[in-house]
Design an enzyme around this catalytic site. Structure first.
Site, PDB file in Angstrom:
ATOM      1  N   GLU A  70      -5.608   7.239  -1.005  1.00  0.00           N
ATOM      2  CA  GLU A  70      -5.562   6.029  -0.181  1.00  0.00           C
ATOM      3  C   GLU A  70      -6.232   4.856  -0.894  1.00  0.00           C
ATOM      4  OE1 GLU A  70      -3.869   5.586   2.597  1.00  0.00           O
ATOM      5  OE2 GLU A  70      -3.174   7.660   2.440  1.00  0.00           O
ATOM      6  N   HIS A  79       0.841  -1.211   0.000  1.00  0.00           N
ATOM      7  CA  HIS A  79       0.000   0.000   0.000  1.00  0.00           C
ATOM      8  C   HIS A  79       0.870   1.253   0.000  1.00  0.00           C
ATOM      9  CE1 HIS A  79      -3.039   2.924   1.417  1.00  0.00           C
ATOM     10  NE2 HIS A  79      -2.059   3.345   2.195  1.00  0.00           N
ATOM     11  N   GLU A  80       1.877   1.307   0.900  1.00  0.00           N
ATOM     12  CA  GLU A  80       2.738   2.484   0.986  1.00  0.00           C
ATOM     13  C   GLU A  80       3.502   2.713  -0.314  1.00  0.00           C
ATOM     14  OE1 GLU A  80       2.736   4.688   3.348  1.00  0.00           O
ATOM     15  OE2 GLU A  80       1.268   3.531   4.497  1.00  0.00           O
TER      16      GLU A  80
END
Length: 443
Positions: A379, A298-299
């Protein structure tokens, strides 16, 4: 007539401040009602969230909301007193008096501005300290998050205070100098300087500033390190080092991030993110290695989608607009006399505060709302990237565990969430991951 017009400026500033305050209190009360009345665990979380954890998250949310209500009431009352009593001019006058003790003339505006900002910073530090202490040693302590000793807290606060002065005073001094000498083009020069200063601070933060507050140690050799290096190599992410930060000395909250704008970058894992048995809580906290890889996928999605660079560009565009507004408005003498300054005394630092923080407050609030919405979009995109790398189950499991460990109550009022949340709610993220997984299988 002049006095009436000056009073109208203060009145308009206060009207907007109180309007925004009442709106945000309304949102907080809506969310507080959800905390107090909703006792049912959502179906998507029943497998991994028990009644005890859900209740703890709900009680934590109630306490935080009540704390927020009191703190914001204190803040608006203090703001009203400061503006109504013209304390900004009082602070400036005190700064001139302090400078005079050291034989610094009243026309040395840059030096007096530094004294003024030091005075204001110390004032804010002191008046907000009771809430900082309560938040750390009562609220966070009550719910098992605070790990700071009194000594650690005092040292941390003093370092933060000193660092803020060391960073802001030189930047303010150069900014005032540019405005004084920049002529008609000062907006462009001011914007270029602040852009450069921002990039320098972002560049030195990981290696210079962050280690002042926390200890960073390289992640030991092992399967987790190999997995992270393999993931970085697969994505051609120029990884220089993987660090563990001892965040557990400050708080039980957990996180992970990457840093570095140019060239080699570093990945940082909070030690609270790693799976371990908590003797105090008598339970296992943190994430498994595969779940940590899901979090890092995700990051790295933020990196792959250039979210950092997009955010910097948007921030710089906003700064240019703000400085343009400042350039158009800061010469109006009424802005200064309305705060109690005598006619003809128009300190640049006061103009910056009044225009950027007060006159343009409505613009700042609207922009903040859209920036928050954009952050939620980023996000979702990062989650989608993790799914594309075949980490849907690991990411979903990690998000649920992190929500559980951090006592993140999963149910939020839509208005409250849209105004405050830079991240989508846990339920929205799980729903999105499930939809992306189904879509990927169909493809």
């Amino acid at each position: 007539m002049m006095a009436i017009n000056e009073s109208i400026i203060i009145l308009l500033i206060l009207l907007f401040s109180w309007g925004e305050y009442l709106w945000e209190q309304y949102l907080t009360l809506r969310q507080l009602k959800i905390y107090q009345t909703n006792n049912d665990i959502p179906n998507d979380l029943k497998e991994m969230l028990n009644e005890e954890s859900f209740k703890k998250a709900r009680l934590y949310g109630i306490d935080r909301s009540k704390f927020k209500i009191v703190k914001e009431f204190y803040s608006i009352i203090l703001t009203t007193i400061i503006l109504y009593n013209r304390w900004i001019y009082v602070a400036w006058n005190k700064s001139e008096n302090i400078a005079a003790i050291f034989n610094i003339a009243a026309d040395r505006e840059i030096i007096i501005s530094c004294v003024f900002m030091t005075f204001v910073t110390l004032f804010n530090f002191i008046v907000n300290m009771p809430f900082t202490i309560y938040s750390t040693f009562v609220l966070e302590e009550k719910h098992g998050f605070n790990k700071q000793t009194v000594g650690f807290f005092v040292k941390d606060q003093l370092k933060s205070l000193l660092l803020s002065l060391v960073i802001t005073l030189p930047i303010i001094s150069v900014a005032i100098y540019i405005i004084m000498l920049g002529g008609n083009m000062f907006v462009v020069w001011l914007w270029l300087f602040t852009t450069l200063a921002t990039l320098v601070l972002l560049t030195i933060y990981p290696s210079v500033i962050a280690p002042l507050f926390d200890k960073f140690v390289p992640l030991p050799e092992g399967s987790l390190r190999k997995g992270i290096e393999s993931l970085a190599s697969r994505l051609h992410f120029s990884l220089s080092q993987i660090y563990i930060v001892e965040g557990s000395k400050r708080s039980a909250h957990s996180n992970a991030y990457f840093s570095g704008l140019f060239g080699a970058k570093r990945i940082v894992l909070f030690d609270t993110l790693l799976e371990k048995y908590d003797e105090e809580k008598k339970k296992t906290t943190g994430c498994t290695e595969s779940e940590i890889l899901g979090v890092l996928a995700h990051e790295l999605g933020h990196w792959s989608c250039s979210h950092i660079y997009k955010s910097i560009v948007l921030t710089e565009i906003n700064l240019l607009l703000l400085f343009t507004g400042f350039g158009l408005l800061f010469k109006y003498s009424m802005l200064y006399t309305s705060l109690g300054f005598p006619t003809g005394q128009e300190p640049i630092i006061i103009g910056l505060i009044v225009v950027l923080q007060m006159i343009l407050a409505p613009y700042n609030s609207v922009l903040s709302y859209f920036a928050t919405a954009l952050s939620r979009k980023f996000e979702f995109e990062a989650d989608n990237f993790a799914v594309s790398l075949n980490y849907p189950n690991e990411l979903r499991s990690a998000l649920i565990k992190l929500g559980k460990d951090n006592l993140d109550y999963p149910i939020y009022d839509k208005l409250y969430s849209s105004w405050y949340h830079s991240h989508p709610t846990l339920l929205h993220r799980i729903e999105n991951i499930n939809n992306q997984t189904i879509s990927k299988k169909q493809d």
